[in-house]
Design a protein around this motif. Structure first.
Motif, PDB file in Angstrom:
ATOM      1  N   ALA A  14       0.816  -1.221   0.000  1.00 15.41           N
ATOM      2  CA  ALA A  14       0.000   0.000   0.000  1.00 15.41           C
ATOM      3  C   ALA A  14       0.850   1.272   0.000  1.00 15.41           C
ATOM      4  CB  ALA A  14      -0.944   0.003   1.200  1.00 15.41           C
ATOM      5  N   LYS A  15       2.139   1.158   0.240  1.00 20.61           N
ATOM      6  CA  LYS A  15       2.997   2.343   0.292  1.00 20.61           C
ATOM      7  C   LYS A  15       3.475   2.780  -1.092  1.00 20.61           C
ATOM      8  CE  LYS A  15       6.114   2.761   3.436  1.00 20.61           C
ATOM      9  NZ  LYS A  15       7.231   2.555   4.366  1.00 20.61           N
ATOM     10  N   LEU A  16       3.134   2.037  -2.149  1.00 18.41           N
ATOM     11  CA  LEU A  16       3.535   2.446  -3.494  1.00 18.41           C
ATOM     12  C   LEU A  16       2.878   3.775  -3.836  1.00 18.41           C
ATOM     13  CD1 LEU A  16       3.199  -0.959  -5.394  1.00 18.41           C
ATOM     14  CD2 LEU A  16       5.321   0.246  -4.848  1.00 18.41           C
ATOM     15  N   THR A  17       3.647   4.674  -4.407  1.00 15.67           N
ATOM     16  CA  THR A  17       3.119   5.975  -4.794  1.00 15.67           C
ATOM     17  C   THR A  17       2.380   5.858  -6.117  1.00 15.67           C
ATOM     18  OG1 THR A  17       5.073   6.613  -6.064  1.00 15.67           O
ATOM     19  CG2 THR A  17       5.100   7.110  -3.676  1.00 15.67           C
ATOM     20  N   PRO A  18       1.494   6.804  -6.407  1.00 14.74           N
ATOM     21  CA  PRO A  18       0.837   6.794  -7.721  1.00 14.74           C
ATOM     22  C   PRO A  18       1.841   6.795  -8.873  1.00 14.74           C
ATOM     23  CG  PRO A  18      -0.333   8.264  -6.256  1.00 14.74           C
ATOM     24  CD  PRO A  18       0.920   7.828  -5.528  1.00 14.74           C
ATOM     25  N   ALA A  19       2.957   7.495  -8.707  1.00 12.25           N
ATOM     26  CA  ALA A  19       3.981   7.512  -9.753  1.00 12.25           C
ATOM     27  C   ALA A  19       4.570   6.114  -9.957  1.00 12.25           C
ATOM     28  CB  ALA A  19       5.085   8.510  -9.396  1.00 12.25           C
ATOM     29  N   GLN A  20       4.870   5.412  -8.879  1.00 10.47           N
ATOM     30  CA  GLN A  20       5.400   4.050  -8.989  1.00 10.47           C
ATOM     31  C   GLN A  20       4.376   3.121  -9.615  1.00 10.47           C
ATOM     32  OE1 GLN A  20       6.277   3.800  -4.763  1.00 10.47           O
ATOM     33  NE2 GLN A  20       8.488   3.661  -5.184  1.00 10.47           N
ATOM     34  N   LEU A  21       3.119   3.238  -9.178  1.00 14.27           N
ATOM     35  CA  LEU A  21       2.059   2.406  -9.736  1.00 14.27           C
ATOM     36  C   LEU A  21       1.896   2.661 -11.229  1.00 14.27           C
ATOM     37  CD1 LEU A  21      -0.493   2.800  -6.823  1.00 14.27           C
ATOM     38  CD2 LEU A  21       0.599   0.653  -7.520  1.00 14.27           C
ATOM     39  N   ALA A  22       1.959   3.929 -11.631  1.00 13.04           N
ATOM     40  CA  ALA A  22       1.809   4.277 -13.052  1.00 13.04           C
ATOM     41  C   ALA A  22       2.884   3.598 -13.891  1.00 13.04           C
ATOM     42  CB  ALA A  22       1.848   5.795 -13.223  1.00 13.04           C
ATOM     43  N   VAL A  23       4.130   3.626 -13.414  1.00  8.72           N
ATOM     44  CA  VAL A  23       5.224   2.982 -14.143  1.00  8.72           C
ATOM     45  C   VAL A  23       4.979   1.478 -14.226  1.00  8.72           C
ATOM     46  CG1 VAL A  23       7.690   2.421 -14.056  1.00  8.72           C
ATOM     47  CG2 VAL A  23       6.928   4.764 -13.611  1.00  8.72           C
ATOM     48  N   MET A  24       4.588   0.869 -13.121  1.00 11.79           N
ATOM     49  CA  MET A  24       4.373  -0.584 -13.082  1.00 11.79           C
ATOM     50  C   MET A  24       3.224  -1.014 -13.989  1.00 11.79           C
ATOM     51  SD  MET A  24       4.888  -1.017  -8.984  1.00 11.79           S
ATOM     52  CE  MET A  24       5.149  -2.764  -8.818  1.00 11.79           C
ATOM     53  N   LEU A  25       2.228  -0.146 -14.125  1.00 17.56           N
ATOM     54  CA  LEU A  25       1.049  -0.483 -14.921  1.00 17.56           C
ATOM     55  C   LEU A  25       1.127   0.043 -16.357  1.00 17.56           C
ATOM     56  CD1 LEU A  25      -1.610   0.335 -12.189  1.00 17.56           C
ATOM     57  CD2 LEU A  25      -1.018  -1.948 -13.044  1.00 17.56           C
ATOM     58  N   GLY A  26       2.122   0.865 -16.642  1.00 19.10           N
ATOM     59  CA  GLY A  26       2.217   1.466 -17.969  1.00 19.10           C
ATOM     60  C   GLY A  26       1.106   2.473 -18.216  1.00 19.10           C
ATOM     61  N   GLU A  27       0.724   3.204 -17.177  1.00 21.69           N
ATOM     62  CA  GLU A  27      -0.371   4.182 -17.253  1.00 21.69           C
ATOM     63  C   GLU A  27       0.149   5.560 -16.860  1.00 21.69           C
ATOM     64  OE1 GLU A  27      -3.454   3.534 -18.231  1.00 21.69           O
ATOM     65  OE2 GLU A  27      -3.383   1.345 -18.256  1.00 21.69           O
ATOM     66  N   ARG A  28      -0.677   6.575 -17.079  1.00 24.59           N
ATOM     67  CA  ARG A  28      -0.338   7.927 -16.650  1.00 24.59           C
ATOM     68  C   ARG A  28      -0.636   8.056 -15.154  1.00 24.59           C
ATOM     69  NH1 ARG A  28      -2.691  12.602 -19.130  1.00 24.59           N
ATOM     70  NH2 ARG A  28      -4.662  11.677 -18.500  1.00 24.59           N
ATOM     71  N   GLU A  29       0.208   8.799 -14.435  1.00 23.49           N
ATOM     72  CA  GLU A  29       0.037   8.975 -12.998  1.00 23.49           C
ATOM     73  C   GLU A  29      -1.333   9.572 -12.667  1.00 23.49           C
ATOM     74  OE1 GLU A  29       2.175  11.183  -9.173  1.00 23.49           O
ATOM     75  OE2 GLU A  29       3.191  11.167 -11.110  1.00 23.49           O
ATOM     76  N   GLU A  30      -1.790  10.532 -13.468  1.00 25.97           N
ATOM     77  CA  GLU A  30      -3.085  11.166 -13.221  1.00 25.97           C
ATOM     78  C   GLU A  30      -4.228  10.148 -13.294  1.00 25.97           C
ATOM     79  OE1 GLU A  30      -1.091  12.302 -15.994  1.00 25.97           O
ATOM     80  OE2 GLU A  30       0.040  13.516 -14.570  1.00 25.97           O
ATOM     81  N   ASP A  31      -4.116   9.207 -14.229  1.00 25.78           N
ATOM     82  CA  ASP A  31      -5.152   8.180 -14.365  1.00 25.78           C
ATOM     83  C   ASP A  31      -5.162   7.241 -13.162  1.00 25.78           C
ATOM     84  OD1 ASP A  31      -5.894   9.256 -16.816  1.00 25.78           O
ATOM     85  OD2 ASP A  31      -4.604   7.888 -17.957  1.00 25.78           O
ATOM     86  N   VAL A  32      -3.980   6.934 -12.652  1.00 25.46           N
ATOM     87  CA  VAL A  32      -3.874   6.078 -11.471  1.00 25.46           C
ATOM     88  C   VAL A  32      -4.498   6.787 -10.264  1.00 25.46           C
ATOM     89  CG1 VAL A  32      -2.261   5.007  -9.840  1.00 25.46           C
ATOM     90  CG2 VAL A  32      -1.872   4.790 -12.303  1.00 25.46           C
TER      91      VAL A  32
END
Length: 160
Positions: A14-32
């Motif tokens: 749960a400590k993953l940041t939206p920026a990290q999640l975006a990279v992992m998912l191949g998505e834009r940070e704003e969308d995450v």
């Protein structure tokens, strides 16, 4: 965006940041960020918590898994009794089960004695409860997908 992938990543860490999640998912940070906000608002994401290995502390805690056989109510089935059980502060989780019992309840207290008292005086006295079977947790090896022991040596182990 793949809902399942995002939720699994958050559940795992749960400590993953939206920026990290975006990279992992191949998505834009704003969308995450928007997806997480939507899942929180819809009640898909119910909260965030730290997994504490209480056995590695000097704080005394006891956990029990309790099997409950209950009489379902005419109009509400198991929901009414499950609601009453889950409102006790000692109760960490309540599950409706198939098989030999109806509800599985996880309870936490300061000691085995506290839990035994809770079961005898508060839980088993509820009108719909037919029977209880209490199983005390002696050691936790893995919880919420994470190993809680192994690798590091706890010097207190083996001292009785």
């Amino acid at each position: 965006m793949a809902m399942e992938q995002l939720l699994e990543l958050l559940q795992g860490e749960a400590k993953l940041t939206p920026a990290q999640l975006a990279v992992m998912l191949g998505e834009r940070e704003e969308d995450v960020v928007k997806a997480i906000q939507r899942y929180e608002k819809e009640g898909v994401i119910k909260g965030y918590h730290a997994l504490i290995n209480w056995e590695r502390t000097d704080i005394h805690r006891a956990t029990a898994l309790i099997e409950l056989r209950v009489s379902p109510q005419k109009d509400t089935g198991f929901d009414e009794i499950a609601g009453r059980v889950m409102n006790f502060p000692e109760v960490e989780s309540v599950y409706l089960m198939s098989g030999g019992y109806d509800l599985a309840v996880t309870v936490r207290g300061r000691s085995f004695r506290d839990i035994a008292f809770f079961v005898a005086k508060r839980l088993s006295t509820l009108d719909s409860v037919i029977s209880t079977a209490t199983h005390f947790v002696l050691k936790t090896y893995k919880q919420d997908g994470l190993m809680t022991c192994g690798g590091e040596k706890d010097e207190r182990e083996g001292v009785f």
